[in-house]
Design an enzyme around this catalytic site. Structure first.
Site, PDB file in Angstrom:
ATOM      1  N   TRP A  99       0.828  -1.203   0.000  1.00 46.82           N
ATOM      2  CA  TRP A  99       0.000   0.000   0.000  1.00 46.82           C
ATOM      3  C   TRP A  99       0.868   1.262   0.000  1.00 46.82           C
ATOM      4  O   TRP A  99       1.797   1.400   0.801  1.00 46.82           O
ATOM      5  CB  TRP A  99      -0.890   0.044   1.217  1.00 46.82           C
ATOM      6  CG  TRP A  99      -1.955  -0.986   1.399  1.00 46.82           C
ATOM      7  CD1 TRP A  99      -2.655  -1.198   2.555  1.00 46.82           C
ATOM      8  CD2 TRP A  99      -2.509  -1.922   0.455  1.00 46.82           C
ATOM      9  NE1 TRP A  99      -3.591  -2.204   2.386  1.00 46.82           N
ATOM     10  CE2 TRP A  99      -3.513  -2.663   1.101  1.00 46.82           C
ATOM     11  CE3 TRP A  99      -2.237  -2.207  -0.888  1.00 46.82           C
ATOM     12  CZ2 TRP A  99      -4.252  -3.662   0.459  1.00 46.82           C
ATOM     13  CZ3 TRP A  99      -2.965  -3.203  -1.535  1.00 46.82           C
ATOM     14  CH2 TRP A  99      -3.951  -3.916  -0.866  1.00 46.82           C
ATOM     15  N   ASN A 215      -7.271  -0.723  -5.160  1.00 47.83           N
ATOM     16  CA  ASN A 215      -7.378  -2.129  -4.785  1.00 47.83           C
ATOM     17  C   ASN A 215      -8.823  -2.604  -4.865  1.00 47.83           C
ATOM     18  O   ASN A 215      -9.686  -2.105  -4.160  1.00 47.83           O
ATOM     19  CB  ASN A 215      -6.857  -2.333  -3.357  1.00 47.83           C
ATOM     20  CG  ASN A 215      -7.056  -3.753  -2.869  1.00 47.83           C
ATOM     21  OD1 ASN A 215      -6.674  -4.709  -3.549  1.00 47.83           O
ATOM     22  ND2 ASN A 215      -7.677  -3.905  -1.712  1.00 47.83           N
ATOM     23  N   GLU A 216      -9.074  -3.556  -5.773  1.00 51.09           N
ATOM     24  CA  GLU A 216     -10.365  -4.238  -5.925  1.00 51.09           C
ATOM     25  C   GLU A 216     -11.542  -3.273  -6.109  1.00 51.09           C
ATOM     26  O   GLU A 216     -12.497  -3.267  -5.315  1.00 51.09           O
ATOM     27  CB  GLU A 216     -10.611  -5.185  -4.754  1.00 51.09           C
ATOM     28  CG  GLU A 216      -9.578  -6.298  -4.672  1.00 51.09           C
ATOM     29  CD  GLU A 216      -9.934  -7.376  -3.653  1.00 51.09           C
ATOM     30  OE1 GLU A 216     -10.763  -7.109  -2.766  1.00 51.09           O
ATOM     31  OE2 GLU A 216      -9.372  -8.480  -3.760  1.00 51.09           O
ATOM     32  N   TYR A 296      -9.509 -16.041  -5.477  1.00 53.68           N
ATOM     33  CA  TYR A 296      -9.967 -16.489  -4.154  1.00 53.68           C
ATOM     34  C   TYR A 296     -11.147 -17.443  -4.322  1.00 53.68           C
ATOM     35  O   TYR A 296     -12.277 -17.146  -3.929  1.00 53.68           O
ATOM     36  CB  TYR A 296     -10.361 -15.296  -3.279  1.00 53.68           C
ATOM     37  CG  TYR A 296      -9.186 -14.447  -2.858  1.00 53.68           C
ATOM     38  CD1 TYR A 296      -8.259 -14.920  -1.933  1.00 53.68           C
ATOM     39  CD2 TYR A 296      -8.988 -13.179  -3.395  1.00 53.68           C
ATOM     40  CE1 TYR A 296      -7.162 -14.160  -1.546  1.00 53.68           C
ATOM     41  CE2 TYR A 296      -7.904 -12.406  -3.017  1.00 53.68           C
ATOM     42  CZ  TYR A 296      -7.001 -12.909  -2.091  1.00 53.68           C
ATOM     43  OH  TYR A 296      -5.917 -12.148  -1.723  1.00 53.68           O
ATOM     44  N   GLU A 336      -3.139 -11.031  -6.615  1.00 59.14           N
ATOM     45  CA  GLU A 336      -3.442 -11.637  -5.309  1.00 59.14           C
ATOM     46  C   GLU A 336      -3.942 -13.055  -5.553  1.00 59.14           C
ATOM     47  O   GLU A 336      -4.775 -13.285  -6.423  1.00 59.14           O
ATOM     48  CB  GLU A 336      -4.535 -10.871  -4.549  1.00 59.14           C
ATOM     49  CG  GLU A 336      -4.137  -9.536  -3.973  1.00 59.14           C
ATOM     50  CD  GLU A 336      -5.240  -8.947  -3.085  1.00 59.14           C
ATOM     51  OE1 GLU A 336      -6.052  -9.732  -2.525  1.00 59.14           O
ATOM     52  OE2 GLU A 336      -5.301  -7.717  -2.950  1.00 59.14           O
ATOM     53  N   TRP A 378      -0.816 -13.681  -1.666  1.00 59.10           N
ATOM     54  CA  TRP A 378      -1.307 -12.928  -0.507  1.00 59.10           C
ATOM     55  C   TRP A 378      -1.269 -13.862   0.699  1.00 59.10           C
ATOM     56  O   TRP A 378      -1.900 -14.899   0.679  1.00 59.10           O
ATOM     57  CB  TRP A 378      -2.735 -12.451  -0.736  1.00 59.10           C
ATOM     58  CG  TRP A 378      -3.241 -11.606   0.390  1.00 59.10           C
ATOM     59  CD1 TRP A 378      -3.775 -12.047   1.570  1.00 59.10           C
ATOM     60  CD2 TRP A 378      -3.244 -10.173   0.466  1.00 59.10           C
ATOM     61  NE1 TRP A 378      -4.105 -10.996   2.372  1.00 59.10           N
ATOM     62  CE2 TRP A 378      -3.796  -9.829   1.721  1.00 59.10           C
ATOM     63  CE3 TRP A 378      -2.832  -9.154  -0.381  1.00 59.10           C
ATOM     64  CZ2 TRP A 378      -3.950  -8.495   2.126  1.00 59.10           C
ATOM     65  CZ3 TRP A 378      -2.992  -7.845   0.021  1.00 59.10           C
ATOM     66  CH2 TRP A 378      -3.545  -7.525   1.264  1.00 59.10           C
TER      67      TRP A 378
END
Length: 430
Positions: A99, A215-216, A296, A336, A378
């Site tokens: 970050w 992010n996302e 994920y 990720e 991740w």
């Protein structure tokens, strides 16, 4: 006794200074780093579907440690950052994603719109400098779609408090002109920051692999995707107007939009196309240099067996690599991926099987000169950081088999593409 104390205090003071200096800067040798025979560190570039470094294709094996800046604010925590980057280098990793934001939270970088904490900025300076020292490049994310570390919710709160916000919805981050102005100011401040250690502006520092816009991102306020698309076009153009040296990506999860045929054949479930995002449309923006995708499977499905999750991971990755090759003509980075320890009947061997599936697909893509350009697991921690962990966190060198898996991937990618000699550690590692 008085005379003795009079001598002792200056000595202790000098010793304290030396300790502070070491904790702050360690053994950094920034001005000479990776400048062999007078040749400076090079920027990573893109040629079609491949990353290129010094004229050779570069495939990425790396990791996420989002916490590097936060842990560098206090000098006594900096050895954790150094340990992480040093061990990442020892494993042959070349890129770490982290970050470059903390909006209005504890140890915030941006305290309020246009106001920055210099101590935290110096912490980010330190992270970049330490990464440079260890031969690690950084993929720096500029804001969070989620609430952690402020995110777009904090921007909306600032606008609301100042009486200029159009809506209290956190998706107004994408369409409120005042908030867009806040974010542009933030981006300009970060990109033009002159590192207090290396004396290099961020936009001119090859240590930075690239920038990630957000992010996302999700914009459920507008499922059509038009609002997010407009924001991405505007912000990617703005970044490139300031920094033409670095690669730029979105931070996308990889879900296909409602008008894409892969919505029903590749997306994990029906909800994935209703988030206001569209992998192909978003990634096709001219100023976006490479695509980002997350993996994920264990969170996206609730009733699948582990073997079915493995099959989905293969289909998910191969689909996006196909898009990179045949539609986008851009590298694809799986920025990720993880397997949660909260899964029913979790085992470390299953986690390693999942990671092996990801790394094998990247390796096979690299062998064929395809667009599968790399993957970033991740997430990694060092010992004693349980409060920063989550269900995916690990200290990789605590498991010999996990540690070996990642080193093997680093070595086979390096040998396959003859990684530039800026990474001399591979001679010993592999």
């Amino acid at each position: 006794m008085v005379s003795g104390n009079g001598v002792c205090f200056p000595i202790l003071g000098f010793a304290s200074f030396l300790l502070f200096f070491y904790m702050s800067f360690g053994s950094l040798r920034f001005s000479f780093l990776f400048e062999e025979n007078g040749k400076p560190l090079s920027f990573v570039e893109r040629n079609g579907t491949q990353f290129v470094l010094d004229g050779k294709a570069l495939y990425v094996n790396g990791w996420n440690s989002y916490w590097l800046m936060g842990q560098s604010v206090e000098v006594y925590n900096r050895p954790k950052v150094r340990e992480m980057l040093q061990n990442g280098a020892k494993m042959g990793f070349t890129v770490c994603r982290t970050w470059a934001f903390n909006d209005g939270d504890y140890n915030a970088l941006q305290i309020s719109p246009g106001h920055f904490d210099e101590q935290t900025f110096k912490a980010l300076d330190y992270v970049i400098a330490e990464a440079r020292q260890n031969g690690i490049r950084l993929l720096l994310s500029l804001v969070n779609n989620l609430q952690a570390y402020g995110g777009k919710t904090q921007y909306v709160k600032w606008a609301w408090e100042e009486g200029v916000g159009l809506s209290s919805s956190n998706d107004s981050f994408f369409f409120d002109p005042s908030i867009r102005s806040y974010f542009k100011n933030y981006v300009k401040t970060v990109l033009t920051r002159k590192n207090t250690i290396t004396k290099i502006e961020y936009r001119n520092d090859p240590t930075i692999f690239g920038w990630e816009l957000i992010n996302e991102p999700r914009c459920m306020y507008d499922p059509s995707g038009d609002t997010l698309q407009e924001w991405l076009e505007e912000m990617s153009s703005f970044v490139k107007s300031i920094d033409k040296n670095h690669l730029l990506t979105i931070g996308h999860e990889g879900f296909y939009g409602p008008n894409d045929l892969k919505d029903s054949t590749v997306n994990p479930e029906y909800w994935a196309s209703r988030l206001g995002i569209d992998f192909i449309r978003n990634s096709n923006i001219s100023n976006i240099d490479f695509t980002s995708v997350h993996i994920y499977a264990d969170h996206w499905f609730h009733d699948q067996s582990f073997e079915d999750q493995l099959k989905f991971v293969s289909k998910w990755m191969l689909s996006h690599i196909e898009d990179g090759d045949n539609v986008l003509n851009k590298p694809v980075v799986f920025s990720e991926y993880g397997y949660s320890e909260f899964n029913k009947n979790f085992s470390f061997s299953d986690r390693e099987k999942m990671y092996r599936r990801v790394t094998d697909i990247i390796y096979k893509s690299a062998k064929k000169n395809k667009s599968g350009a790399g993957a970033l697991v991740w997430q990694f921690l060092v010992g004693g950081m349980n409060e920063f962990s989550d269900e995916y966190g690990m200290v990789p060198w605590e498991s010999l088999s996990t540690h070996s898996l990642f080193i093997e991937q680093s070595c086979r990618l390096a040998k396959l593409k003859q990684l530039p000699q800026q990474y001399p550690s591979f001679k010993d590692l592999c």
